[in-house]
Design a protein around this motif. Sequence first.
Motif, mmCIF file in Angstrom:
data_model
loop_
_atom_site.group_PDB
_atom_site.id
_atom_site.type_symbol
_atom_site.label_atom_id
_atom_site.label_comp_id
_atom_site.label_asym_id
_atom_site.label_seq_id
_atom_site.Cartn_x
_atom_site.Cartn_y
_atom_site.Cartn_z
ATOM 1 N N GLY A 85 -25.276 47.241 66.888
ATOM 2 C CA GLY A 85 -26.539 46.579 67.190
ATOM 3 C C GLY A 85 -26.620 45.202 66.564
ATOM 4 O O GLY A 85 -25.664 44.698 65.967
ATOM 5 N N LYS A 86 -27.789 44.639 66.709
ATOM 6 C CA LYS A 86 -28.029 43.253 66.295
ATOM 7 C C LYS A 86 -28.649 43.220 64.897
ATOM 8 O O LYS A 86 -29.546 44.011 64.597
ATOM 9 C CB LYS A 86 -28.999 42.630 67.302
ATOM 10 N N LEU A 87 -28.169 42.284 64.070
ATOM 11 C CA LEU A 87 -28.797 42.068 62.762
ATOM 12 C C LEU A 87 -29.876 41.003 62.947
ATOM 13 O O LEU A 87 -29.598 39.900 63.408
ATOM 14 C CB LEU A 87 -27.746 41.604 61.755
ATOM 15 N N LEU A 88 -31.103 41.356 62.583
ATOM 16 C CA LEU A 88 -32.225 40.457 62.894
ATOM 17 C C LEU A 88 -32.247 39.203 62.028
ATOM 18 O O LEU A 88 -32.671 38.136 62.470
ATOM 19 C CB LEU A 88 -33.549 41.210 62.760
ATOM 20 N N PHE B 269 -18.516 43.558 61.472
ATOM 21 C CA PHE B 269 -19.469 42.723 62.193
ATOM 22 C C PHE B 269 -18.763 41.506 62.751
ATOM 23 O O PHE B 269 -17.635 41.172 62.360
ATOM 24 C CB PHE B 269 -20.620 42.278 61.270
ATOM 25 N N ALA B 270 -19.419 40.839 63.682
ATOM 26 C CA ALA B 270 -18.930 39.558 64.214
ATOM 27 C C ALA B 270 -20.166 38.765 64.633
ATOM 28 O O ALA B 270 -21.303 39.217 64.428
ATOM 29 C CB ALA B 270 -17.969 39.779 65.379
ATOM 30 N N LYS B 271 -19.949 37.605 65.218
ATOM 31 C CA LYS B 271 -21.072 36.706 65.457
ATOM 32 C C LYS B 271 -20.956 36.057 66.830
ATOM 33 O O LYS B 271 -19.857 35.671 67.247
ATOM 34 C CB LYS B 271 -21.070 35.624 64.374
ATOM 35 N N LYS B 272 -22.073 35.965 67.517
ATOM 36 C CA LYS B 272 -22.127 35.185 68.761
ATOM 37 C C LYS B 272 -23.274 34.189 68.631
ATOM 38 O O LYS B 272 -24.417 34.594 68.423
ATOM 39 C CB LYS B 272 -22.352 36.084 69.969
ATOM 40 N N GLU B 273 -22.932 32.930 68.757
ATOM 41 C CA GLU B 273 -23.904 31.846 68.517
ATOM 42 C C GLU B 273 -24.539 32.077 67.146
ATOM 43 O O GLU B 273 -23.820 32.155 66.170
ATOM 44 C CB GLU B 273 -24.896 31.778 69.678
ATOM 45 N N ASN B 274 -25.849 32.236 67.073
ATOM 46 C CA ASN B 274 -26.447 32.415 65.739
ATOM 47 C C ASN B 274 -26.768 33.863 65.421
ATOM 48 O O ASN B 274 -27.494 34.143 64.480
ATOM 49 C CB ASN B 274 -27.728 31.579 65.646
ATOM 50 N N GLU B 275 -26.186 34.757 66.194
ATOM 51 C CA GLU B 275 -26.591 36.158 66.080
ATOM 52 C C GLU B 275 -25.422 37.036 65.624
ATOM 53 O O GLU B 275 -24.340 36.989 66.208
ATOM 54 C CB GLU B 275 -27.051 36.593 67.470
ATOM 55 N N TYR B 276 -25.644 37.808 64.578
ATOM 56 C CA TYR B 276 -24.615 38.750 64.141
ATOM 57 C C TYR B 276 -24.804 40.081 64.853
ATOM 58 O O TYR B 276 -25.933 40.545 65.024
ATOM 59 C CB TYR B 276 -24.725 38.993 62.635
ATOM 60 N N PHE B 277 -23.686 40.697 65.263
ATOM 61 C CA PHE B 277 -23.745 42.075 65.753
ATOM 62 C C PHE B 277 -22.837 42.924 64.861
ATOM 63 O O PHE B 277 -21.772 42.472 64.434
ATOM 64 C CB PHE B 277 -23.385 42.184 67.237
ATOM 65 N N SER C 294 -23.193 54.076 72.379
ATOM 66 C CA SER C 294 -23.168 53.703 70.954
ATOM 67 C C SER C 294 -22.974 52.203 70.768
ATOM 68 O O SER C 294 -23.267 51.665 69.708
ATOM 69 C CB SER C 294 -22.041 54.438 70.234
ATOM 70 N N ARG C 295 -22.465 51.548 71.798
ATOM 71 C CA ARG C 295 -22.284 50.090 71.708
ATOM 72 C C ARG C 295 -23.605 49.341 71.879
ATOM 73 O O ARG C 295 -23.629 48.106 71.784
ATOM 74 C CB ARG C 295 -21.340 49.592 72.793
ATOM 75 N N GLY C 296 -24.661 50.079 72.210
ATOM 76 C CA GLY C 296 -25.942 49.406 72.422
ATOM 77 C C GLY C 296 -25.839 48.385 73.532
ATOM 78 O O GLY C 296 -25.240 48.629 74.574
ATOM 79 N N GLU C 297 -26.410 47.212 73.285
ATOM 80 C CA GLU C 297 -26.393 46.163 74.314
ATOM 81 C C GLU C 297 -25.046 45.444 74.379
ATOM 82 O O GLU C 297 -24.832 44.601 75.244
ATOM 83 C CB GLU C 297 -27.492 45.145 74.034
ATOM 84 N N TYR C 298 -24.122 45.777 73.463
ATOM 85 C CA TYR C 298 -22.838 45.055 73.373
ATOM 86 C C TYR C 298 -21.760 45.774 74.191
ATOM 87 O O TYR C 298 -20.737 46.216 73.661
ATOM 88 C CB TYR C 298 -22.450 44.881 71.905
ATOM 89 N N SER C 299 -22.015 45.923 75.482
ATOM 90 C CA SER C 299 -21.145 46.736 76.325
ATOM 91 C C SER C 299 -19.957 45.962 76.905
ATOM 92 O O SER C 299 -18.981 46.561 77.347
ATOM 93 C CB SER C 299 -21.960 47.348 77.467
ATOM 94 N N HIS C 300 -20.004 44.635 76.889
ATOM 95 C CA HIS C 300 -18.895 43.856 77.453
ATOM 96 C C HIS C 300 -17.692 43.899 76.501
ATOM 97 O O HIS C 300 -17.865 43.902 75.278
ATOM 98 C CB HIS C 300 -19.335 42.396 77.661
ATOM 99 N N PRO C 301 -16.469 43.911 77.045
ATOM 100 C CA PRO C 301 -15.273 43.985 76.184
ATOM 101 C C PRO C 301 -15.181 42.877 75.122
ATOM 102 O O PRO C 301 -14.530 43.061 74.083
ATOM 103 C CB PRO C 301 -14.116 43.868 77.182
ATOM 104 N N ILE C 302 -15.809 41.742 75.373
ATOM 105 C CA ILE C 302 -15.702 40.640 74.406
ATOM 106 C C ILE C 302 -16.201 41.069 73.022
ATOM 107 O O ILE C 302 -15.737 40.545 72.003
ATOM 108 C CB ILE C 302 -16.476 39.391 74.913
ATOM 109 N N TYR C 303 -17.112 42.040 72.987
ATOM 110 C CA TYR C 303 -17.697 42.422 71.697
ATOM 111 C C TYR C 303 -16.751 43.302 70.874
ATOM 112 O O TYR C 303 -16.612 43.107 69.666
ATOM 113 C CB TYR C 303 -19.066 43.080 71.905
#
Lengths: 110, 369
Positions: A73-76, A52-60, B122-131
């Motif tokens: 996906g996103k962790l709520l 996992f990693a984090k952007k602002e206050n949101e973990y993906f 499978s990347r869902g909404e996280y399609s940009h390379p930064i993710y």
Amino acid sequence: MNIDKELQKGHFVIGKCTKCGKKVWPPMDFCDECFGEVIMEDGPQTGRITEFAKKENEYFCIIEMTEEIRIMGKLLSGTPKNNQLVKITQCGIVENNYFFEFSLLESANM
Amino acid sequence: MNKVGIAAFGLVKFSLEDKPVESLLLHSVKSLFENCPNLTKKDIDGVLVSTNHNSKYLSPILSEISGIEPKIAHSVENLCNSGSNAIVSAYSYVASGLAESVLVSGAERYDSPGKILEWDKSRGEYSHPIYWASIFTKSYKQKYAVKDEDLALVSFKNHRQSRENPNALQSEDYTIEDILNSKKVTEELRLLECSRSCTGGAAILISSEKKIRELTDCPIWITGIGQKTTSAGFTKNTLFSSMESSTIAARNALTMANCQPKELDVIELHDAFSVCEPMALESIGLASEGKGMTIVKEGISSNNFKINPRGGLIGAGHPLGATGIAQTIEIMQQLQHNADSRQVDSPKKGLIHNMAAASTSSTVLVLEN
């Protein structure tokens, strides 16, 4: 096979080979192992966080549901930890992009 | 197989300019002809175009506007390593005897569609390379106890080295503090640790030994090629702290060249994001797992340009379809002792590492003089 129609309804489906039984993700017409015909079936609703990693206050997170099926996906809510169990809370398609949302089933102190 | 080498090159300065891709391709070819006075248009048997641009049949278009009537003309696309894939295709045509000389031209605009992988749902909404890069960075830092301050050294070094590259997008010198204080794109990555998509072009002429000796006194030979694609989907990766396709491609290229990693004198790596540089150094075998930063630090302390002399993707910019070709041109210039203030000491062997789609696909080339 139209996974998009099912996802639009918020229904997570995967492919299963009618010949060898392999789970196929993303679902395609034929199995990537034996080229057997693939049918859709209900996907698992839980998985474990592999990273996992984090952007602002949101973990993906990337979660592994079976050996073949990993989705991002996103962790709520909550703070994730690798190998934690999560469930799919919601999935769908927005602006042509799939999305998956997860919630924790285990605390971070497990 | 027949011996194959590089006879000539052309470069278009990387920028953020709004130019048609056809114009960029043509400029790169004009530059190549200017750099190789003995070359005639009739010498060219093949024209390959490397780009992610959506225009159709760009190779016949480039051929027509350059006044070339090749036997072979087509595009090569594989996202960020389109350029090195096109070079390998050209190599194959020449090595097989189907062509004596193949012109490879790569170009991209700053608004390239190649940044987003639409198929990889499978990347869902996280399609940009930064993710994917953030996932790699988080995993690598945690596994090997690497700090933000360590990874910032990659950007520090590559931005500093890009100042000596007249074709680089950026020429600013940044301190470690500048990098660490730059905008956080995600928790793991800051803006100055990311390469930037840009406008640019690069061309190279791949030729047989017979032809190359007619065209130049400084031939550079392609002695090793390794390629590997493990998947198209990022989530198929089982490890996020190493790059499997790069490891396999590097091993195969070095085996073909009968070369040990320690024999390499100069290296161009695909540092799309800062963490990619230590991971690539480990994939090539120059450092053990988790120790790639040791080499980056050595390069900084000795002011040695051995790794990413033109400033890498972070410093020079990343015009996707041109990147692999520009990397190859840099190693060519280094081996010809023609790299001006970027020149490393008397290099004999160099390596290019160019990858795509979160390192699910990699190409590695070994060049020798």
